[in-house]
Design a protein around this motif. Structure first.
Motif, PDB file in Angstrom:
ATOM      1  N   LEU A 112     102.133 -21.659  94.609  1.00  0.00           N
ATOM      2  CA  LEU A 112     101.649 -22.528  93.529  1.00  0.00           C
ATOM      3  C   LEU A 112     101.498 -23.958  94.030  1.00  0.00           C
ATOM      4  O   LEU A 112     100.477 -24.604  93.782  1.00  0.00           O
ATOM      5  N   PHE A 113     102.503 -24.449  94.756  1.00  0.00           N
ATOM      6  CA  PHE A 113     102.448 -25.851  95.182  1.00  0.00           C
ATOM      7  C   PHE A 113     101.383 -26.076  96.253  1.00  0.00           C
ATOM      8  O   PHE A 113     100.735 -27.116  96.266  1.00  0.00           O
ATOM      9  N   PHE A 114     101.171 -25.078  97.124  1.00  0.00           N
ATOM     10  CA  PHE A 114     100.080 -25.191  98.100  1.00  0.00           C
ATOM     11  C   PHE A 114      98.733 -25.233  97.384  1.00  0.00           C
ATOM     12  O   PHE A 114      97.848 -26.020  97.732  1.00  0.00           O
ATOM     13  N   SER A 115      98.567 -24.377  96.354  1.00  0.00           N
ATOM     14  CA  SER A 115      97.278 -24.350  95.643  1.00  0.00           C
ATOM     15  C   SER A 115      97.063 -25.658  94.876  1.00  0.00           C
ATOM     16  O   SER A 115      95.936 -26.137  94.768  1.00  0.00           O
ATOM     17  N   LEU A 116      98.149 -26.261  94.357  1.00  0.00           N
ATOM     18  CA  LEU A 116      98.015 -27.543  93.655  1.00  0.00           C
ATOM     19  C   LEU A 116      97.694 -28.678  94.634  1.00  0.00           C
ATOM     20  O   LEU A 116      96.902 -29.569  94.324  1.00  0.00           O
ATOM     21  N   LEU A 117      98.298 -28.636  95.827  1.00  0.00           N
ATOM     22  CA  LEU A 117      97.981 -29.657  96.846  1.00  0.00           C
ATOM     23  C   LEU A 117      96.523 -29.528  97.291  1.00  0.00           C
ATOM     24  O   LEU A 117      95.841 -30.526  97.528  1.00  0.00           O
ATOM     25  N   SER A 118      96.053 -28.285  97.378  1.00  0.00           N
ATOM     26  CA  SER A 118      94.649 -28.057  97.732  1.00  0.00           C
ATOM     27  C   SER A 118      93.730 -28.599  96.644  1.00  0.00           C
ATOM     28  O   SER A 118      92.705 -29.231  96.922  1.00  0.00           O
ATOM     29  N   LEU A 119      94.115 -28.379  95.371  1.00  0.00           N
ATOM     30  CA  LEU A 119      93.332 -28.890  94.242  1.00  0.00           C
ATOM     31  C   LEU A 119      93.280 -30.415  94.265  1.00  0.00           C
ATOM     32  O   LEU A 119      92.294 -31.025  93.884  1.00  0.00           O
ATOM     33  N   GLY A 120      94.361 -31.039  94.751  1.00  0.00           N
ATOM     34  CA  GLY A 120      94.406 -32.501  94.865  1.00  0.00           C
ATOM     35  C   GLY A 120      93.588 -33.031  96.046  1.00  0.00           C
ATOM     36  O   GLY A 120      93.372 -34.236  96.163  1.00  0.00           O
ATOM     37  N   GLY A 121      93.160 -32.126  96.931  1.00  0.00           N
ATOM     38  CA  GLY A 121      92.306 -32.534  98.055  1.00  0.00           C
ATOM     39  C   GLY A 121      93.062 -33.101  99.241  1.00  0.00           C
ATOM     40  O   GLY A 121      92.584 -33.997  99.923  1.00  0.00           O
ATOM     41  N   LEU A 122      94.276 -32.588  99.479  1.00  0.00           N
ATOM     42  CA  LEU A 122      95.051 -33.083 100.634  1.00  0.00           C
ATOM     43  C   LEU A 122      94.732 -32.262 101.868  1.00  0.00           C
ATOM     44  O   LEU A 122      94.638 -31.033 101.786  1.00  0.00           O
ATOM     45  N   PRO A 123      94.580 -32.930 103.034  1.00  0.00           N
ATOM     46  CA  PRO A 123      94.446 -32.152 104.270  1.00  0.00           C
ATOM     47  C   PRO A 123      95.809 -31.513 104.574  1.00  0.00           C
ATOM     48  O   PRO A 123      96.816 -32.085 104.195  1.00  0.00           O
ATOM     49  N   PRO A 124      95.892 -30.353 105.230  1.00  0.00           N
ATOM     50  CA  PRO A 124      94.821 -29.565 105.837  1.00  0.00           C
ATOM     51  C   PRO A 124      94.286 -28.464 104.914  1.00  0.00           C
ATOM     52  O   PRO A 124      93.786 -27.463 105.403  1.00  0.00           O
ATOM     53  N   PHE A 125      94.419 -28.615 103.592  1.00  0.00           N
ATOM     54  CA  PHE A 125      94.029 -27.535 102.678  1.00  0.00           C
ATOM     55  C   PHE A 125      92.514 -27.540 102.441  1.00  0.00           C
ATOM     56  O   PHE A 125      91.835 -28.528 102.698  1.00  0.00           O
ATOM     57  N   LEU A 126      92.039 -26.403 101.878  1.00  0.00           N
ATOM     58  CA  LEU A 126      90.601 -26.211 101.663  1.00  0.00           C
ATOM     59  C   LEU A 126      90.000 -27.294 100.756  1.00  0.00           C
ATOM     60  O   LEU A 126      88.870 -27.721 100.957  1.00  0.00           O
ATOM     61  N   GLY A 127      90.768 -27.765  99.746  1.00  0.00           N
ATOM     62  CA  GLY A 127      90.252 -28.764  98.808  1.00  0.00           C
ATOM     63  C   GLY A 127      89.867 -30.079  99.463  1.00  0.00           C
ATOM     64  O   GLY A 127      89.119 -30.876  98.886  1.00  0.00           O
ATOM     65  N   PHE A 128      90.385 -30.322 100.678  1.00  0.00           N
ATOM     66  CA  PHE A 128      90.060 -31.565 101.391  1.00  0.00           C
ATOM     67  C   PHE A 128      88.662 -31.509 102.009  1.00  0.00           C
ATOM     68  O   PHE A 128      88.004 -32.531 102.149  1.00  0.00           O
ATOM     69  N   LEU A 129      88.201 -30.291 102.344  1.00  0.00           N
ATOM     70  CA  LEU A 129      86.924 -30.136 103.063  1.00  0.00           C
ATOM     71  C   LEU A 129      85.733 -30.766 102.352  1.00  0.00           C
ATOM     72  O   LEU A 129      85.004 -31.584 102.953  1.00  0.00           O
ATOM     73  N   PRO A 130      85.485 -30.460 101.039  1.00  0.00           N
ATOM     74  CA  PRO A 130      84.296 -31.050 100.398  1.00  0.00           C
ATOM     75  C   PRO A 130      84.391 -32.577 100.259  1.00  0.00           C
ATOM     76  O   PRO A 130      83.368 -33.251 100.336  1.00  0.00           O
ATOM     77  N   LYS A 131      85.625 -33.104 100.068  1.00  0.00           N
ATOM     78  CA  LYS A 131      85.773 -34.560  99.991  1.00  0.00           C
ATOM     79  C   LYS A 131      85.421 -35.188 101.338  1.00  0.00           C
ATOM     80  O   LYS A 131      84.806 -36.245 101.402  1.00  0.00           O
ATOM     81  N   TRP A 132      85.819 -34.520 102.395  1.00  0.00           N
ATOM     82  CA  TRP A 132      85.520 -34.983 103.754  1.00  0.00           C
ATOM     83  C   TRP A 132      84.006 -34.973 103.975  1.00  0.00           C
ATOM     84  O   TRP A 132      83.442 -35.913 104.542  1.00  0.00           O
ATOM     85  N   VAL A 133      83.345 -33.907 103.519  1.00  0.00           N
ATOM     86  CA  VAL A 133      81.888 -33.783 103.653  1.00  0.00           C
ATOM     87  C   VAL A 133      81.195 -34.953 102.933  1.00  0.00           C
ATOM     88  O   VAL A 133      80.283 -35.590 103.464  1.00  0.00           O
ATOM     89  N   ILE A 134      81.654 -35.258 101.698  1.00  0.00           N
ATOM     90  CA  ILE A 134      81.032 -36.335 100.922  1.00  0.00           C
ATOM     91  C   ILE A 134      81.289 -37.692 101.572  1.00  0.00           C
ATOM     92  O   ILE A 134      80.407 -38.551 101.645  1.00  0.00           O
TER      93      ILE A 134
END
Length: 238
Positions: free
Chosen positions: A216-238
């Motif tokens: 749960l906490f990994f998925s929430l960190l990913s939703l927040g856009g923290l590296p190295p999680f998947l949620g960080f990738l699109p923010k990095w692209v932008i």
């Protein structure tokens, strides 16, 4: 598909209306007074936004193009639930089950995003105002919430600012952000649904129900856009 493939504002508007009518029964899947109230709020808000979009189209026939684009953007921003037109989204979200909430925060945003890209003035001052206010309101108002549904909703309002920023660069960037956000949001929504957590103070109880609380906490960190999680990738692209 109707909205995505249409070169005409009117046909896109028909697609928006069909989409709204199809979503209302999903809102009413929970049989209680709150669900009925939220479905009426959703219907009235979407109808108002649709009327504004059509008025924008009519202005294009009579007056100047710039004003028309701005009115269309105004109507679509209400449909998106972007700040400062977000208050309906929070009240509707509070009474929904988790899966309809996921649909409301992802699939239901696709049509307005396509229409903003096609029919409104991206990179106008009004567009920038919507982007900045969505980012700020979504981030700051989320700090005052104790309900997990409200938190996810304000997180979504903040992400709308990012969707629109992506759209300002190119349609592909905006859609990449949208698709990754949808995937990343699915994990916490399913976990919160399976554990039936509605408030933050219930999160410690997850230890009993979940074998691995870190998911749960990994998925929430990913939703927040923290590296190295998947949620960080699109923010990095932008």
């Amino acid at each position: 598909f109707l909205v995505m493939s249409s070169p005409s504002l009117f046909i896109s508007w028909v697609g928006l209306e069909l989409n709204t009518l199809a979503f209302l029964p999903i809102l009413l899947s929970k049989k209680n007074k709150l669900a009925s109230e939220s479905s009426i709020k959703y219907f009235l808000t979407q109808t108002l936004a649709s009327v504004i979009v059509i008025v924008g189209g009519l202005i294009m026939l009579v007056l100047q193009m710039e004003l028309s684009m701005m009115v269309i953007l105004f109507g679509l921003a209400i449909k998106l639930g972007a700040a400062p037109f977000h208050s309906w989204l929070v009240t509707v979200a509070e009474s929904l089950a988790w899966v309809p909430l996921f649909i409301l925060l992802t699939v239901q945003k696709l049509n307005p995003l396509f229409m903003i890209w096609s029919f409104s003035q991206i990179n106008s001052n009004f567009f920038h105002l919507i982007v900045f206010s969505s980012l700020v309101v979504g981030s700051l108002m989320g700090l005052a919430q104790t309900s997990t549904r409200a938190l996810i909703t304000f997180s979504s309002i903040s992400h709308v600012g990012w969707f629109l920023t992506g759209m300002a660069f190119s349609l592909e960037t905006g859609l990449l952000y949208f698709l990754i956000y949808s995937v990343v949001l699915l994990a916490p929504v399913l976990l919160l649904e399976s554990t039936n957590v509605s408030h933050i103070n219930q999160l410690p109880l997850i230890q009993v129900k979940l074998q691995n609380q870190s998911i749960l906490f990994f998925s929430l960190l990913s939703l927040g856009g923290l590296p190295p999680f998947l949620g960080f990738l699109p923010k990095w692209v932008i």
